[in-house]
Design a protein around this motif. Structure first.
Motif, PDB file in Angstrom:
ATOM      1  N   THR A   9       0.841  -1.217   0.000  1.00 50.53           N
ATOM      2  CA  THR A   9       0.000   0.000   0.000  1.00 50.53           C
ATOM      3  C   THR A   9       0.868   1.254   0.000  1.00 50.53           C
ATOM      4  O   THR A   9       0.576   2.228  -0.693  1.00 50.53           O
ATOM      5  N   GLU A  25      -7.801  -0.064   2.763  1.00 50.99           N
ATOM      6  CA  GLU A  25      -7.353   0.574   4.015  1.00 50.99           C
ATOM      7  C   GLU A  25      -8.068   1.900   4.222  1.00 50.99           C
ATOM      8  O   GLU A  25      -7.472   2.973   4.030  1.00 50.99           O
ATOM      9  N   LEU A  84      -7.345   1.739  -3.146  1.00 53.85           N
ATOM     10  CA  LEU A  84      -6.626   1.647  -1.873  1.00 53.85           C
ATOM     11  C   LEU A  84      -7.562   1.911  -0.698  1.00 53.85           C
ATOM     12  O   LEU A  84      -7.447   1.284   0.363  1.00 53.85           O
ATOM     13  N   LYS A 100       2.110   1.975  -3.419  1.00 52.29           N
ATOM     14  CA  LYS A 100       1.032   2.433  -4.297  1.00 52.29           C
ATOM     15  C   LYS A 100       0.651   3.892  -3.976  1.00 52.29           C
ATOM     16  O   LYS A 100       0.295   4.660  -4.870  1.00 52.29           O
TER      17      LYS A 100
END
Length: 464
Positions: free
Chosen positions: A65, A95, A91, A68
């Motif tokens: 993550t 999250e 994302l 990204k």
């Protein structure tokens, strides 16, 4: 200076990565190492290397993550906002409590000039972040973009409450105070800030600037003194301190300060010029001229340097040399009305009346609408026998300066000179009614008119 452990680790990662690029070998980096490498290249503007590092990073850590989010940051930087937004949405589904998602979303809104939405996103980020200072600073910047200086100021102050060493936020707070003309409020804030962080040279420097702005030059110099005691190489503080000392007429101390700036860095034309001015005010003519010449040698295109030499020679009544140097200044800035005014005054002193008239005309054409310019210009036209043009100029000036006795008396004299006694009488009566005491203007500038019996009778009638 010793590097911190984190800095040493980062440098090792960078060296390892660049070695890999040169040898075409593939080394393994953990995802955080890659994040640091990519962000370093972005911060230093080496976008090609940032992209290479990102590609390799995603090959090694396709589910990271953090990487990204760095990819989103890179896309936002390149204005690929739609792609960045889509990736962020993906994302978010994974999250939803990651503050960086809201920060990057705010960056996208900001790039689209949707600053209200950016602020809302950053306020959500505050719910999940541990780094309040950074988010407060970002909210402050959004309010700056919206020209809401009060709100911006409050958030930069919140940022400093969290991180007292965030000097960019400190500069932004002072910028807001300055923009809002709140110098006294800025002084109060900076004094309270210094109570908490007494060794912050930036705060002392900014405090000095605020005292200077409210013309408290003693306190200004005192504050700059502290800034230079904390950082003896603080060039800007020495410069500002010198300016304050000049205001206090402590010229030798100002010279000493300017000299320190020239020891710390190459001599600037500004410092050389100010030293010259200080020496002139101390009566040291030789040193003053030496520094004026150093100024124009350092920066031959600095018109203020040439004008300083011009003014020096005007004060010495050496008009021939003054004319040479004012022409240098005009050659650099031919649209400066003040330079043309000097050109006119110098030529008038040299009895070059045609050139003087040209100077006053050019001064007017470049924006000089002062009363004395109109008067002096008309005087030159009168000396040249161009009475009608002088009348036109003075009539024009009446639109700007109605009920001005100096204009009325001159118009009276000029109309009498061209034989228009009716208009001459009209303006003479105006002048006498506005200011009887100064009717001597007629005697001084129009003696042939003054000697007329009709004029004397008219003046006698208005005598109080």
């Amino acid at each position: 200076m010793r590097l911190s452990h984190d800095e040493e680790e980062n440098n090792l990662s960078l060296s390892k990565f660049e070695s890999m690029l040169k040898t075409n070998k593939v080394f393994f980096f953990d995802s955080e190492e890659f994040e640091d490498i990519i962000l370093h290249y972005m911060d230093t503007g080496r976008m090609n290397l940032a992209k290479k590092a990102l590609k390799l990073a995603l090959d090694q850590h396709p589910k990271s993550t953090g990487l990204k989010l760095v990819q989103v940051e890179l896309l936002v930087f390149e204005d690929k906002l739609d792609i960045a937004e889509k990736l962020l949405n993906d994302l978010y589904a994974i999250e939803p409590h990651n503050e960086e998602i809201y920060i990057q979303r705010a960056n996208i809104f900001s790039k689209r000039d949707q600053h209200d939405k950016a602020i809302a996103s950053l306020e959500t980020a505050l719910e999940y972040t541990d780094d309040y200072a950074d988010v407060y600073s970002m909210i402050g910047m959004e309010y700056l973009f919206m020209d809401n200086l009060e709100k911006a100021k409050s958030y930069f102050i919140k940022c400093l409450d969290e991180d007292i060493e965030d000097y960019s936020a400190l500069y932004n707070v002072v910028y807001c105070f300055d923009f809002l003309d709140q110098n006294n409020e800025a002084i109060a804030y900076l004094e309270s800030f210094i109570d908490k962080n007494p060794y912050c040279e930036v705060a002392w420097h900014q405090l000095g600037r605020q005292f200077y702005a409210v013309k408290n030059y003693e306190k200004s110099v005192w504050a700059f003194d502290y800034a230079t005691l904390i950082d003896e190489n603080f060039l800007g503080a020495y410069l500002e301190k010198a300016k304050g000392l000049e205001k206090l007429k402590r010229y030798q101390e100002a010279i000493d300060c300017y000299n320190i700036t020239m020891e710390l860095d190459d001599a600037t034309s500004f410092a050389l010029l100010r030293v010259g001015k200080c020496y002139e005010r101390l009566g040291n003519i030789e040193q003053a001229l030496k520094y004026y010449h150093k100024t124009v040698h350092e920066d031959p295109l600095l018109d203020k340097g040439w004008i300083a030499i011009t003014d020096f020679y005007i004060r010495q009544k050496n008009y021939q040399k003054a004319l040479y140097y004012v022409n240098k200044a005009i050659g650099i800035d031919g649209d400066n009305s003040l330079y043309w005014k000097r050109f006119a005054v110098i030529n008038q002193s040299l009895d070059n009346y045609e050139e003087a008239e040209l100077g006053y005309r050019k001064s007017f054409e470049n924006g000089d609408i002062n009363l004395d310019t109109f008067i002096l210009w008309a005087n030159m036209l009168q000396v040249l026998g161009e009475y009608e043009t002088a009348i036109e100029i003075l009539l024009q000036s009446l639109d700007l300066f109605p009920n001005e006795y100096e204009i009325e008396y001159r118009l009276a004299g000029l109309y009498y000179l061209v034989g228009d006694t009716k208009k001459g009488k009209f303006h003479l009566v105006n002048g006498l009614q506005l200011n009887f005491k100064n009717h001597s203007i007629i005697e001084d500038y129009f003696p042939s008119v003054w000697n007329k019996k009709t004029i004397q009778n008219l003046i006698a009638k208005h005598k109080i």
